[in-house]
Design a protein around this motif. Sequence first.
Motif, mmCIF file in Angstrom:
data_model
loop_
_atom_site.group_PDB
_atom_site.id
_atom_site.type_symbol
_atom_site.label_atom_id
_atom_site.label_comp_id
_atom_site.label_asym_id
_atom_site.label_seq_id
_atom_site.Cartn_x
_atom_site.Cartn_y
_atom_site.Cartn_z
ATOM 1 N N HIS A 1 27.237 35.666 32.934
ATOM 2 C CA HIS A 1 28.431 34.940 33.364
ATOM 3 C C HIS A 1 28.099 33.478 33.662
ATOM 4 O O HIS A 1 28.805 32.557 33.216
ATOM 5 N N ARG B 1 34.867 40.505 31.205
ATOM 6 C CA ARG B 1 34.592 41.535 30.204
ATOM 7 C C ARG B 1 35.036 42.901 30.723
ATOM 8 O O ARG B 1 34.928 43.201 31.906
ATOM 9 N N ASP B 2 35.497 43.742 29.804
ATOM 10 C CA ASP B 2 35.891 45.101 30.138
ATOM 11 C C ASP B 2 34.652 45.991 30.072
ATOM 12 O O ASP B 2 34.024 46.115 29.018
ATOM 13 N N LEU B 3 34.284 46.604 31.195
ATOM 14 C CA LEU B 3 33.092 47.446 31.271
ATOM 15 C C LEU B 3 33.474 48.807 31.853
ATOM 16 O O LEU B 3 33.205 49.102 33.035
ATOM 17 N N GLU C 1 24.719 40.913 34.276
ATOM 18 C CA GLU C 1 26.065 40.408 34.011
ATOM 19 C C GLU C 1 26.297 39.081 34.727
ATOM 20 O O GLU C 1 26.961 38.182 34.201
#
Length: 334
Positions: free
Chosen positions: A300, A172-174, A296
């Motif tokens: 995941h 994911r882009d965080l 996260e």
Amino acid sequence: MSHLPGLDLTRLAGWLAAERRLSARLIAGGRSNLTYEISDGERAWVLRRPPVGPVPATAHDVAREYRVMAALAGTAVPVPAVHALCTDDSVIGAPFYLMEKVDGTPFRSAAQLAPLGPERVRRISLRLVDTLVALHDIDPAAVGLADFGRADGFLPRQVRRWSAQLAASPGRDLPPAEELRSLLESNVPAQSSPGIVHGDYRLDNVLVDSTDRPAAVVDWEMATIGDPLTDLALLIAYQKLSRLPGGELVTDAASAPGYLTEEEVRSRYRSRGGRDPVHFGFHLGLACYKLAAIVEGIHHRHLRGQTVGAGLPGIGALTGPLLEIGLAALKEDG
């Protein structure tokens, strides 16, 4: 013998040389070390082991958890008595230990606390803070824990550790994560004097007895020697998380009527002899970064079917807001 993920009762019975049939139930799973209640019909114990599936090399170390509880026996910090440690993976597939079953409630939700009424909830939260002060007042060397962790450079190592944990949960882009990491790296304050750090101190990691007193502090898997203010900051970060949509997936106990406010927690900590939380914005930012990395990681592993326990779908929605809260704390401190 019933089957539970992560627990082979037949092998466990052989290791224990149990004369009676064993039964077990899962108490907690998915978020940290798996916890089971084991019984032979006459006696009961609690067994802890790492989660099923791949886990970070430095996480879920049950031997460290066992050691710190053994060291704290007889101090002002209540802990369960520990009975046996097994580091042989061949028994149940992972290291584990057995400890005393302590009667008490790990209040995780506001719904659990609310029926007690605001006065009792306030009393419980006051004693929660007092127990944290008692932990931080213990000289690690006096209980045989002088070598339990490296205090020098603790805060920079924490930033690196949780950066690595986030990186270990790709997909994911965080964007806020990179900004928060950069701010943490460039704003590390001087550390307070070394002490025992629980690492995940919150109300549902404390068993509360029928008189509203802490009967046992549990879940020591992240314990070390370092800056104790990280525990205070994490306790307050959990309060902030409790007000987020979906916060109940982790814990929302701090939102119960009567629970101390964030400022009251800090004030109680100081007034009972705790350290002065200077540069607390950094500590709170680090605590939120740590929680974001943990959440996260759970998200995941859940997507890959590597967790045990209910309540995990949707937990990943907490990562972004936690990072934003951490950014705000650091910027306000600056």
